[in-house]
Design a protein around this motif. Structure first.
Motif, short mmCIF file in Angstrom:
data_model
loop_
_atom_site.label_atom_id
_atom_site.label_comp_id
_atom_site.label_asym_id
_atom_site.label_seq_id
_atom_site.Cartn_x
_atom_site.Cartn_y
_atom_site.Cartn_z
N VAL A 9 -23.11 -1.05 61.14
CA VAL A 9 -23.42 -0.08 60.08
C VAL A 9 -22.18 0.70 59.74
CG1 VAL A 9 -24.76 2.00 59.54
CG2 VAL A 9 -25.86 0.06 60.70
N LEU A 10 -21.44 1.08 60.77
CA LEU A 10 -20.20 1.84 60.51
C LEU A 10 -19.19 1.00 59.74
CD1 LEU A 10 -19.73 3.71 63.96
CD2 LEU A 10 -20.41 4.70 61.74
N GLU A 11 -19.12 -0.29 60.06
CA GLU A 11 -18.20 -1.18 59.36
C GLU A 11 -18.60 -1.29 57.90
OE1 GLU A 11 -15.44 -2.59 60.23
OE2 GLU A 11 -15.48 -1.85 62.28
N VAL A 12 -19.94 -1.40 57.72
CA VAL A 12 -20.43 -1.49 56.32
C VAL A 12 -20.10 -0.20 55.60
CG1 VAL A 12 -22.49 -1.63 54.86
CG2 VAL A 12 -22.22 -3.17 56.81
N ILE A 13 -20.32 0.91 56.26
CA ILE A 13 -20.01 2.20 55.62
C ILE A 13 -18.53 2.31 55.35
CG2 ILE A 13 -20.01 4.70 55.98
CD1 ILE A 13 -22.64 4.35 57.63
N ASN A 14 -17.72 1.91 56.27
CA ASN A 14 -16.26 1.91 56.06
C ASN A 14 -15.86 1.03 54.87
OD1 ASN A 14 -15.75 3.73 58.16
ND2 ASN A 14 -15.54 2.07 59.70
N PHE A 15 -16.52 -0.12 54.86
CA PHE A 15 -16.20 -1.06 53.77
C PHE A 15 -16.58 -0.45 52.41
CE2 PHE A 15 -17.52 -4.49 50.92
CZ PHE A 15 -16.30 -5.18 50.81
N LEU A 16 -17.75 0.19 52.39
CA LEU A 16 -18.20 0.80 51.15
C LEU A 16 -17.29 1.95 50.77
CD1 LEU A 16 -22.10 0.79 51.67
CD2 LEU A 16 -20.72 -0.68 50.14
N ILE A 17 -16.89 2.72 51.77
CA ILE A 17 -15.97 3.83 51.49
C ILE A 17 -14.64 3.29 50.96
CG2 ILE A 17 -14.66 5.70 52.55
CD1 ILE A 17 -17.06 6.14 54.46
N LEU A 18 -14.22 2.22 51.64
CA LEU A 18 -12.95 1.61 51.20
C LEU A 18 -13.05 1.09 49.78
CD1 LEU A 18 -10.07 0.67 51.87
CD2 LEU A 18 -11.08 -1.44 52.83
N MET A 19 -14.16 0.47 49.43
CA MET A 19 -14.36 -0.05 48.08
C MET A 19 -14.41 1.09 47.08
SD MET A 19 -14.29 -3.31 48.13
CE MET A 19 -14.94 -3.59 46.51
N TRP A 20 -15.09 2.19 47.55
CA TRP A 20 -15.15 3.35 46.61
C TRP A 20 -13.78 3.93 46.40
CZ3 TRP A 20 -14.08 8.55 47.25
CH2 TRP A 20 -14.46 9.37 46.19
N ILE A 21 -12.99 4.03 47.50
CA ILE A 21 -11.62 4.57 47.39
C ILE A 21 -10.76 3.67 46.51
CG2 ILE A 21 -9.51 5.04 48.71
CD1 ILE A 21 -11.34 5.96 51.03
N LEU A 22 -10.91 2.34 46.76
CA LEU A 22 -10.12 1.40 45.95
C LEU A 22 -10.50 1.49 44.47
CD1 LEU A 22 -10.09 -1.75 48.30
CD2 LEU A 22 -8.17 -0.19 47.77
N LYS A 23 -11.83 1.55 44.27
CA LYS A 23 -12.27 1.64 42.89
C LYS A 23 -11.88 2.96 42.28
CE LYS A 23 -16.37 1.21 40.00
NZ LYS A 23 -17.83 0.98 39.95
N ARG A 24 -11.91 3.98 43.05
CA ARG A 24 -11.64 5.32 42.54
C ARG A 24 -10.16 5.55 42.30
NH1 ARG A 24 -13.87 9.52 39.80
NH2 ARG A 24 -12.91 11.53 40.41
N PHE A 25 -9.39 5.12 43.22
CA PHE A 25 -7.98 5.48 43.15
C PHE A 25 -7.04 4.30 42.79
CE2 PHE A 25 -9.88 8.63 46.05
CZ PHE A 25 -9.46 9.79 45.44
N PHE A 26 -7.51 3.06 42.92
CA PHE A 26 -6.62 1.93 42.66
C PHE A 26 -7.15 1.00 41.57
CE2 PHE A 26 -5.72 3.16 47.06
CZ PHE A 26 -4.35 3.31 47.01
N TYR A 27 -8.38 0.62 41.56
CA TYR A 27 -8.89 -0.38 40.62
C TYR A 27 -8.92 0.15 39.21
CZ TYR A 27 -12.00 -3.88 38.64
OH TYR A 27 -12.55 -4.85 37.85
N ARG A 28 -9.43 1.41 39.00
CA ARG A 28 -9.52 1.96 37.64
C ARG A 28 -8.13 2.17 37.02
NH1 ARG A 28 -13.61 3.78 34.89
NH2 ARG A 28 -14.96 3.71 36.74
N PRO A 29 -7.16 2.73 37.76
CA PRO A 29 -5.81 2.82 37.16
C PRO A 29 -5.23 1.47 36.80
CG PRO A 29 -5.98 4.32 38.98
CD PRO A 29 -7.22 3.48 39.03
N VAL A 30 -5.53 0.49 37.72
CA VAL A 30 -5.02 -0.87 37.40
C VAL A 30 -5.68 -1.40 36.14
CG1 VAL A 30 -4.97 -3.24 38.23
CG2 VAL A 30 -4.38 -1.38 39.77
#
Length: 251
Positions: A9-30
């Motif tokens: 569950v923690l891994e899934v949560i980490n993954f989701l957080i990571l995806m949100w961070i990527l989407k928030r800070f890296f994917y949208r600017p790209v």
């Protein structure tokens, strides 16, 4: 290794957080950067297309202008050729007229020179003939020749027409019956009487003859009756020959 749900569950949560961070800070600017890049590329393509269209339009206008210039140049060349042909024809006609005028002028000059030469030779021949005739007549002038001329004079007086007879009688009446007879040699009494009888026949009233001698006549007579005169002598004949030559030379 045992499966741990909490870890999963923690891994899934980490993954989701990571995806949100990527989407928030890296994917949208790209994505924004890619969008901007795509827009810039599209704008560049549109500009290139527009410039190509403008270049094609400019090339078309240039081609049309070249075609128009070619047509205008051809028209100017045709007009120039026609004008040159016209000028050439005009100059050729003018040259032909000038050549014809020069030929006519040359022909007239040659004819004039030839006529002057002929007149000169004729005048020279007449002068030589007059000198020869003068010398010849001087050599043959004698009382015998004058006697022959007297016979010829009497014949001429006998053959006068009515008009000449009328003028002679009119001159005789207006001359106070004084008649002048000039001869180269002295006339005998018989010759004087013959002339008196002949001339008196033309006048109503008695006439008086005045006899004179002039050796310049060479041989022959000059008879003056008022305004009427009769010249039958070698000198006057030679003078008339020379005057006729001068008249021909002056024509």
């Amino acid at each position: 290794m045992e499966f741990s749900l909490s870890t999963f569950v923690l891994e899934v949560i980490n993954f989701l957080i990571l995806m949100w961070i990527l989407k928030r800070f890296f994917y949208r600017p790209v994505l924004n950067a890619l969008e901007k890049r795509r827009n810039a590329i599209n704008q560049t393509l549109e500009d290139a297309t527009r410039k190509m269209s403008e270049a094609e339009a400019l090339q078309n206008r240039y081609q049309q202008r070249l075609q128009a210039w070619d047509k205008e140049k051809q028209l100017l060349q045709n007009n120039l050729q026609e004008e040159l042909q016209t000028q050439r024809g005009t100059q050729l006609a003018q040259l032909q007229e000038e050549l014809a005028a020069e030929r006519e002028k040359s022909r007239v000059n040659q004819a004039s020179e030839l006529e002057q030469t002929l007149q000169h030779y004729q005048s020279t021949a007449h002068q030589q003939g007059a000198r020869f005739a003068g010398k010849l007549l001087q050599s043959i002038a004698s009382p015998e020749v004058e006697a022959r001329l007297l016979d010829f004079l009497l014949q001429q007086l006998q053959q006068l027409d009515e008009e000449d007879l009328k003028r002679l009688k009119s001159a005789c009446d207006a001359s106070s019956h004084q008649l002048s007879i000039v001869s180269a040699y002295p006339l005998s009494e018989t010759q004087r009487q013959t002339l008196h009888d002949k001339l008196a026949g033309f006048c109503i009233e008695p006439v008086k003859l005045k006899f004179e001698e002039d050796s310049e006549l060479l041989a022959g007579f000059r008879i003056h009756i008022g305004a009427w005169s009769l010249r039958l002598n070698l000198h006057d004949e030679l003078t008339g020959f020379a005057e006729l030559d001068n008249e021909k030379a002056s024509v």
